[in-house]
Write a protein that holds these residues in place. Structure first.
Motif, mmCIF file in Angstrom:
data_model
loop_
_atom_site.group_PDB
_atom_site.id
_atom_site.type_symbol
_atom_site.label_atom_id
_atom_site.label_comp_id
_atom_site.label_asym_id
_atom_site.label_seq_id
_atom_site.Cartn_x
_atom_site.Cartn_y
_atom_site.Cartn_z
ATOM 1 N N LYS A 31 0.398 -1.409 -0.456
ATOM 2 C CA LYS A 31 -0.278 -0.260 -0.002
ATOM 3 C C LYS A 31 1.165 1.181 -0.054
ATOM 4 O O LYS A 31 2.021 1.368 0.148
ATOM 5 N N TYR A 71 -11.847 -3.081 -2.806
ATOM 6 C CA TYR A 71 -12.336 -3.064 -1.210
ATOM 7 C C TYR A 71 -13.627 -3.066 -1.210
ATOM 8 O O TYR A 71 -14.653 -3.237 -0.178
ATOM 9 N N HIS A 74 -16.230 -3.821 1.924
ATOM 10 C CA HIS A 74 -15.753 -2.997 2.776
ATOM 11 C C HIS A 74 -16.962 -1.598 2.654
ATOM 12 O O HIS A 74 -17.281 -0.517 3.474
ATOM 13 N N PHE A 79 -15.421 3.102 7.647
ATOM 14 C CA PHE A 79 -13.953 3.794 7.240
ATOM 15 C C PHE A 79 -13.832 3.733 5.475
ATOM 16 O O PHE A 79 -12.570 3.569 4.441
ATOM 17 N N LEU A 83 -10.463 4.431 3.432
ATOM 18 C CA LEU A 83 -9.584 3.453 2.978
ATOM 19 C C LEU A 83 -9.409 3.871 1.566
ATOM 20 O O LEU A 83 -8.367 3.631 1.067
ATOM 21 N N ARG A 107 -1.083 -15.112 3.522
ATOM 22 C CA ARG A 107 -1.965 -14.277 4.792
ATOM 23 C C ARG A 107 -1.150 -14.243 6.572
ATOM 24 O O ARG A 107 -1.402 -13.838 7.460
ATOM 25 N N THR A 113 -5.151 -8.697 10.489
ATOM 26 C CA THR A 113 -4.785 -7.093 10.025
ATOM 27 C C THR A 113 -5.097 -5.654 11.040
ATOM 28 O O THR A 113 -4.445 -4.620 11.294
ATOM 29 N N ARG A 124 3.074 -7.269 9.232
ATOM 30 C CA ARG A 124 2.677 -5.902 9.772
ATOM 31 C C ARG A 124 2.494 -5.851 11.463
ATOM 32 O O ARG A 124 2.886 -4.404 12.239
ATOM 33 N N ILE A 131 -4.230 0.759 12.204
ATOM 34 C CA ILE A 131 -4.922 -0.520 10.863
ATOM 35 C C ILE A 131 -4.558 0.460 10.113
ATOM 36 O O ILE A 131 -4.923 -0.191 8.601
ATOM 37 N N GLY A 132 -4.803 1.789 10.175
ATOM 38 C CA GLY A 132 -5.066 2.652 8.972
ATOM 39 C C GLY A 132 -4.107 2.487 7.476
ATOM 40 O O GLY A 132 -4.489 3.181 6.435
ATOM 41 N N ASN A 134 -1.198 -0.287 7.059
ATOM 42 C CA ASN A 134 -0.802 -1.617 8.146
ATOM 43 C C ASN A 134 -0.504 -2.551 6.982
ATOM 44 O O ASN A 134 -0.480 -3.553 6.838
HETATM 45 P P1 DAT Z 1 -7.131 -7.240 5.731
HETATM 46 O O1 DAT Z 1 -6.479 -6.109 5.005
HETATM 47 O O2 DAT Z 1 -6.637 -7.891 6.901
HETATM 48 O O3 DAT Z 1 -6.988 -7.823 4.841
HETATM 49 P P2 DAT Z 1 -9.750 -6.036 5.355
HETATM 50 O O4 DAT Z 1 -10.529 -7.020 4.127
HETATM 51 O O5 DAT Z 1 -10.871 -6.811 7.648
HETATM 52 O O6 DAT Z 1 -8.199 -6.031 6.145
HETATM 53 O O7 DAT Z 1 -9.821 -4.962 5.919
HETATM 54 C C1 DAT Z 1 -9.370 -4.434 4.529
HETATM 55 C C2 DAT Z 1 -8.403 -2.744 4.858
HETATM 56 O O8 DAT Z 1 -9.601 -1.719 5.960
HETATM 57 C C3 DAT Z 1 -7.971 -3.070 5.987
HETATM 58 O O9 DAT Z 1 -6.295 -3.500 5.753
HETATM 59 C C4 DAT Z 1 -7.924 -2.016 6.896
HETATM 60 C C5 DAT Z 1 -9.055 -0.833 6.998
HETATM 61 N N1 DAT Z 1 -10.140 -1.598 7.755
HETATM 62 C C6 DAT Z 1 -10.184 -2.094 8.550
HETATM 63 N N2 DAT Z 1 -10.744 -2.854 9.511
HETATM 64 C C7 DAT Z 1 -10.900 -1.288 9.843
HETATM 65 C C8 DAT Z 1 -10.988 -0.068 10.557
HETATM 66 N N3 DAT Z 1 -11.949 -0.875 11.639
HETATM 67 N N4 DAT Z 1 -10.726 0.660 10.905
HETATM 68 C C9 DAT Z 1 -10.145 1.982 10.111
HETATM 69 N N5 DAT Z 1 -9.607 0.541 8.968
HETATM 70 C C10 DAT Z 1 -9.791 -0.277 9.059
#
Ligand code: DAT
Ligand code: MG
Length: 171
Positions: A31, A71, A74, A79, A83, A107, A113, A124, A131-132, A134
């Motif tokens: 990223k 994404y 999501h 978020f 994101l 993974r 995450t 990580r 988390i934002g 990572n």
């Molecule tokens: P991953 O990247 O481990 O597959 P994810 O698919 O649940 O995780 O989420 C995608 C991305 O979104 C993650 O890398 C960071 C962001 N993200 C996830 N949960 C978040 C949260 N609660 N607050 C802020 N960003 C978040």
């Protein structure tokens, strides 16, 4: 008559079949934070040293549309908009890695995450505290991997090749 040679051939065919059945591809992206922090070689090195094979790589600044599609799962999360803005804010290193069980294995190399949960020794766990921010993305399953590889790469950007030492990597 079934000879010793036939047995060896059969075993080799089984091995080949087993190897091909376990071959997988996954989509990995460094990223914008990983790129800005100079972690490209460190991250690529971990996948290389593990033994996986790089079959595609490019640097790009993703469009908002590409980030939204990537994404999409999501899209209803609070978020989502931050994101998408973050992923399209600068250069990303998009890659496809191949190897036996590479989706799950990648993974594990990446880590959880939430950086607070990611173990030291994972990417990580070693390099992220938020988390934002990572550092890295990896597909989370077979269907997601296929979807993401097709989203980020054209068929002719994927290289079919074998490492010269493949018999030293897989029995
Ligand atoms: P991953 O990247 O481990 O597959 P994810 O698919 O649940 O995780 O989420 C995608 C991305 O979104 C993650 O890398 C960071 C962001 N993200 C996830 N949960 C978040 C949260 N609660 N607050 C802020 N960003 C978040
Ligand atoms: Mg995910």
């Amino acid at each position: 008559m079934f000879t010793c040679q036939d047995a060896t051939l059969t075993t080799n065919i089984h091995k080949e079949f087993f190897y091909l059945m376990n071959q997988e591809r996954t989509f990995i992206a460094i990223k914008p934070d990983g790129v800005q922090r100079g972690l490209i070689s460190e991250i690529i090195g971990r996948f290389e040293k593990k033994g996986f094979k790089l079959v595609a790589l490019k640097q790009l600044i993703p469009s908002i549309q590409l980030a939204q599609q990537h994404y999409g799962v999501h899209k209803d999360r609070p978020f989502f908009s931050d994101l998408v803005d973050f992923i399209s804010s600068g250069p990303v290193i998009a890659m496809v890695w191949e190897g036996p069980n590479v989706i799950v294995s990648a993974r594990k190399l990446i880590g959880a995450t939430k950086p607070v949960d990611s173990e030291p020794g994972t990417i990580r766990g070693d390099y992220a505290i938020d988390i934002g921010r990572n550092i890295i993305h990896g597909s989370d399953g077979e269907d997601t991997a296929k979807f993401e590889i097709n989203l980020w790469f054209k068929e002719n950007e994927l290289c079919d090749w074998n490492t010269a030492d493949c018999e030293w990597r897989v029995e």
